[in-house]
Design a protein around this motif. Structure first.
Motif, PDB file in Angstrom:
ATOM      1  N   LEU A   4     -36.913   6.004  49.220  1.00 37.77           N
ATOM      2  CA  LEU A   4     -35.597   4.834  49.367  1.00 37.77           C
ATOM      3  C   LEU A   4     -34.119   5.835  48.798  1.00 37.77           C
ATOM      4  N   VAL A   5     -34.142   6.523  48.299  1.00 37.05           N
ATOM      5  CA  VAL A   5     -33.179   7.913  47.697  1.00 37.05           C
ATOM      6  C   VAL A   5     -32.718   8.954  48.739  1.00 37.05           C
ATOM      7  N   ALA A   6     -33.599   8.698  49.392  1.00 38.88           N
ATOM      8  CA  ALA A   6     -33.725  10.073  50.455  1.00 38.88           C
ATOM      9  C   ALA A   6     -33.197   9.765  51.759  1.00 38.88           C
ATOM     10  N   ASP A   7     -33.368   8.351  52.088  1.00 37.72           N
ATOM     11  CA  ASP A   7     -33.737   7.231  53.138  1.00 37.72           C
ATOM     12  C   ASP A   7     -32.130   6.479  53.263  1.00 37.72           C
ATOM     13  N   GLY A   8     -31.269   6.510  52.112  1.00 38.25           N
ATOM     14  CA  GLY A   8     -29.612   6.376  51.925  1.00 38.25           C
ATOM     15  C   GLY A   8     -29.575   4.746  51.713  1.00 38.25           C
ATOM     16  N   ARG A   9     -30.956   4.498  51.057  1.00 37.38           N
ATOM     17  CA  ARG A   9     -30.586   3.052  51.155  1.00 37.38           C
ATOM     18  C   ARG A   9     -30.642   2.572  49.167  1.00 37.38           C
ATOM     19  N   PHE A  10     -31.446   3.817  48.760  1.00 33.86           N
ATOM     20  CA  PHE A  10     -30.842   3.872  47.226  1.00 33.86           C
ATOM     21  C   PHE A  10     -29.595   4.801  46.805  1.00 33.86           C
ATOM     22  N   ASP A  11     -29.200   4.691  46.381  1.00 31.08           N
ATOM     23  CA  ASP A  11     -27.918   5.993  45.023  1.00 31.08           C
ATOM     24  C   ASP A  11     -28.909   6.553  44.544  1.00 31.08           C
ATOM     25  N   ALA A  12     -30.077   6.565  44.258  1.00 26.83           N
ATOM     26  CA  ALA A  12     -31.114   7.199  43.023  1.00 26.83           C
ATOM     27  C   ALA A  12     -32.139   6.840  41.906  1.00 26.83           C
ATOM     28  N   THR A  13     -32.555   7.035  41.480  1.00 33.71           N
ATOM     29  CA  THR A  13     -33.673   6.698  40.899  1.00 33.71           C
ATOM     30  C   THR A  13     -33.602   8.142  39.575  1.00 33.71           C
ATOM     31  N   VAL A  14     -34.002   6.970  38.616  1.00 33.44           N
ATOM     32  CA  VAL A  14     -34.014   7.252  36.562  1.00 33.44           C
ATOM     33  C   VAL A  14     -35.501   7.097  36.420  1.00 33.44           C
ATOM     34  N   THR A  15     -35.806   8.336  36.017  1.00 32.35           N
ATOM     35  CA  THR A  15     -37.222   8.117  35.564  1.00 32.35           C
ATOM     36  C   THR A  15     -37.521   8.341  33.937  1.00 32.35           C
ATOM     37  N   LEU A  16     -38.011   7.454  32.799  1.00 32.41           N
ATOM     38  CA  LEU A  16     -37.057   8.663  31.570  1.00 32.41           C
ATOM     39  C   LEU A  16     -39.084   8.634  31.007  1.00 32.41           C
ATOM     40  N   SER A  17     -39.735   8.230  31.873  1.00 24.98           N
ATOM     41  CA  SER A  17     -41.271   7.839  31.602  1.00 24.98           C
ATOM     42  C   SER A  17     -42.249   9.293  32.292  1.00 24.98           C
ATOM     43  N   GLN A  18     -43.034  10.314  31.606  1.00 19.72           N
ATOM     44  CA  GLN A  18     -44.057  11.047  31.581  1.00 19.72           C
ATOM     45  C   GLN A  18     -44.151  11.072  33.477  1.00 19.72           C
TER      46      GLN A  18
END
Length: 75
Positions: A4-18
């Motif tokens: 979704l980030v690659a497609d431009g529908r999300f600005d970003a995604t963050v994960t704090l889990s391994q």
């Protein structure tokens, strides 16, 4: 979420889990080919195929926002 980030529908995604290499490799490729950026929370490059396949955190974003997200997430 990375697609979704690659497609431009999300600005970003963050994960704090391994995550393991095999969980993120394809998504990182898709994001980078679309012009996005994938790093660890400290801004360091994600290097796959190392002795440990675990990655403690990820920040995936478009080029415009990536650096600002890294700065805002600093403790």
């Amino acid at each position: 979420r990375m697609a979704l980030v690659a497609d431009g529908r999300f600005d970003a995604t963050v994960t704090l889990s391994q995550k393991n290499d095999w969980d993120i490799a394809a998504g990182i490729l898709i994001v980078e080919e679309a012009g996005g950026v994938a790093t660890h929370l400290d801004g360091s490059a994600i290097i796959l195929n190392q002795t440990s396949t675990l990655h403690p955190d990820l920040v995936i974003a478009n080029r415009v926002l990536h650096e600002e997200i890294i700065e805002r997430l600093k403790v």
